[in-house]
Write a protein that holds these residues in place. Sequence first.
Motif, PDB file in Angstrom:
ATOM      1  N   ASP A  93       0.819  -1.309   0.101  1.00 43.35           N
ATOM      2  CA  ASP A  93       0.051   0.077   0.171  1.00 43.35           C
ATOM      3  C   ASP A  93       0.920   1.168   0.175  1.00 43.35           C
ATOM      4  N   LEU A  94       2.029   1.075   0.369  1.00 41.31           N
ATOM      5  CA  LEU A  94       2.945   2.366   0.298  1.00 41.31           C
ATOM      6  C   LEU A  94       3.768   2.379  -0.940  1.00 41.31           C
ATOM      7  N   LEU A  95       3.756   1.409  -1.839  1.00 49.71           N
ATOM      8  CA  LEU A  95       4.449   1.621  -3.088  1.00 49.71           C
ATOM      9  C   LEU A  95       3.929   2.594  -3.945  1.00 49.71           C
ATOM     10  N   PRO A  96       4.325   3.223  -5.060  1.00 51.86           N
ATOM     11  CA  PRO A  96       3.765   4.082  -5.855  1.00 51.86           C
ATOM     12  C   PRO A  96       2.907   3.288  -6.798  1.00 51.86           C
ATOM     13  N   GLU A  97       1.831   4.012  -7.318  1.00 49.30           N
ATOM     14  CA  GLU A  97       0.994   3.335  -8.256  1.00 49.30           C
ATOM     15  C   GLU A  97       1.770   2.770  -9.521  1.00 49.30           C
ATOM     16  N   LYS A  98       2.588   3.281 -10.073  1.00 50.37           N
ATOM     17  CA  LYS A  98       3.414   3.048 -11.020  1.00 50.37           C
ATOM     18  C   LYS A  98       4.758   2.652 -10.582  1.00 50.37           C
ATOM     19  N   PHE A  99       5.321   1.422 -10.420  1.00 48.84           N
ATOM     20  CA  PHE A  99       6.377   0.998  -9.669  1.00 48.84           C
ATOM     21  C   PHE A  99       7.485   0.907 -10.964  1.00 48.84           C
ATOM     22  N   TYR A 100       8.678   1.757 -10.722  1.00 46.76           N
ATOM     23  CA  TYR A 100       9.605   1.318 -11.681  1.00 46.76           C
ATOM     24  C   TYR A 100      10.918   0.382 -10.911  1.00 46.76           C
ATOM     25  N   CYS A 101      11.803  -0.030 -11.771  1.00 43.54           N
ATOM     26  CA  CYS A 101      12.852  -0.600 -11.019  1.00 43.54           C
ATOM     27  C   CYS A 101      13.697   0.153 -10.129  1.00 43.54           C
ATOM     28  N   LYS A 102      13.792   1.323 -10.345  1.00 43.09           N
ATOM     29  CA  LYS A 102      14.497   2.283  -9.381  1.00 43.09           C
ATOM     30  C   LYS A 102      13.858   2.371  -7.948  1.00 43.09           C
ATOM     31  N   ASP A 103      12.472   1.924  -7.993  1.00 40.58           N
ATOM     32  CA  ASP A 103      11.810   1.990  -6.663  1.00 40.58           C
ATOM     33  C   ASP A 103      12.331   0.802  -5.900  1.00 40.58           C
ATOM     34  N   ASN A 104      13.165  -0.105  -6.280  1.00 38.58           N
ATOM     35  CA  ASN A 104      13.237  -1.402  -5.598  1.00 38.58           C
ATOM     36  C   ASN A 104      14.331  -0.889  -4.587  1.00 38.58           C
ATOM     37  N   LYS A 105      14.103  -0.637  -3.294  1.00 40.44           N
ATOM     38  CA  LYS A 105      15.132  -0.299  -2.306  1.00 40.44           C
ATOM     39  C   LYS A 105      15.483  -1.099  -1.432  1.00 40.44           C
ATOM     40  N   TRP A 106      14.834  -2.621  -1.429  1.00 42.40           N
ATOM     41  CA  TRP A 106      15.099  -3.714  -0.517  1.00 42.40           C
ATOM     42  C   TRP A 106      16.224  -4.644  -0.914  1.00 42.40           C
ATOM     43  N   ASN A 107      16.511  -4.336  -2.438  1.00 40.94           N
ATOM     44  CA  ASN A 107      17.440  -5.191  -2.871  1.00 40.94           C
ATOM     45  C   ASN A 107      18.555  -4.494  -3.728  1.00 40.94           C
ATOM     46  N   PRO A 108      19.306  -4.102  -3.093  1.00 41.93           N
ATOM     47  CA  PRO A 108      20.472  -3.345  -3.900  1.00 41.93           C
ATOM     48  C   PRO A 108      20.984  -4.151  -4.934  1.00 41.93           C
ATOM     49  N   GLY A 109      21.181  -3.342  -6.132  1.00 41.10           N
ATOM     50  CA  GLY A 109      21.847  -4.019  -7.133  1.00 41.10           C
ATOM     51  C   GLY A 109      20.630  -4.643  -8.064  1.00 41.10           C
ATOM     52  N   TYR A 110      19.475  -4.657  -7.831  1.00 37.47           N
ATOM     53  CA  TYR A 110      18.244  -4.931  -8.497  1.00 37.47           C
ATOM     54  C   TYR A 110      17.432  -3.693  -8.736  1.00 37.47           C
ATOM     55  N   ASP A 111      17.938  -2.652  -8.540  1.00 35.18           N
ATOM     56  CA  ASP A 111      17.183  -1.303  -8.691  1.00 35.18           C
ATOM     57  C   ASP A 111      17.400  -0.483 -10.070  1.00 35.18           C
ATOM     58  N   ASN A 112      17.617  -1.510 -10.995  1.00 36.71           N
ATOM     59  CA  ASN A 112      17.436  -0.871 -12.340  1.00 36.71           C
ATOM     60  C   ASN A 112      16.887  -1.950 -13.221  1.00 36.71           C
ATOM     61  N   CYS A 113      16.624  -1.605 -14.366  1.00 36.43           N
ATOM     62  CA  CYS A 113      16.121  -2.569 -15.021  1.00 36.43           C
ATOM     63  C   CYS A 113      16.963  -3.283 -15.906  1.00 36.43           C
ATOM     64  N   ASP A 114      18.246  -3.122 -16.021  1.00 34.85           N
ATOM     65  CA  ASP A 114      19.325  -3.889 -16.522  1.00 34.85           C
ATOM     66  C   ASP A 114      19.568  -5.124 -15.852  1.00 34.85           C
ATOM     67  N   ALA A 115      19.057  -5.268 -14.537  1.00 35.98           N
ATOM     68  CA  ALA A 115      19.485  -6.268 -13.754  1.00 35.98           C
ATOM     69  C   ALA A 115      18.694  -7.437 -14.139  1.00 35.98           C
ATOM     70  N   PRO A 116      19.128  -8.676 -13.590  1.00 31.33           N
ATOM     71  CA  PRO A 116      18.387  -9.749 -14.224  1.00 31.33           C
ATOM     72  C   PRO A 116      16.995  -9.925 -13.330  1.00 31.33           C
ATOM     73  N   GLU A 117      15.921 -10.514 -14.047  1.00 33.88           N
ATOM     74  CA  GLU A 117      14.508 -10.510 -13.293  1.00 33.88           C
ATOM     75  C   GLU A 117      14.752 -11.499 -12.101  1.00 33.88           C
ATOM     76  N   ASP A 118      14.155 -11.272 -10.869  1.00 30.63           N
ATOM     77  CA  ASP A 118      14.064 -12.212  -9.701  1.00 30.63           C
ATOM     78  C   ASP A 118      13.574 -13.621 -10.374  1.00 30.63           C
TER      79      ASP A 118
END
Length: 111
Positions: A16-41
């Motif tokens: 409920d606290l995440l933005p309505e539109k979620f972008y890779c940069k919004d990934n604060k809990w998994n450093p290194g995966y906060d960009n869309c060039d990182a492999p998918e989980d």
Amino acid sequence: PPLHAVRKLPWHVDVDLLPEKFYCKDNKWNPGYDNCDAPEDDWDMADAPVKFNEIPLEEFKPGAKFDVIRKDRDYYTEATTLEVDFESSVKRVYFRFRGMQDKWNEWVEAE
């Protein structure tokens, strides 16, 4: 076309606290995966259930909220702890699920 990368949300992330539109940069809990060039989980069901062995039992107290997989379901539902029973041979937590009637409250066994 937009790039869509799969990112797993840990149980402690309040959706409920995440933005309505979620972008890779919004990934604060998994450093290194906060960009869309990182492999998918990868999805792994072992990551999914609330793991009682990883959460101190004292955190399960009335009013505490968790993302829980209900019996016979394969998705999370936000739930509020109503009652705990750690004295019996089977340790369990009684949850009320968000947006559901009380008749759907459920005891969930601690694994």
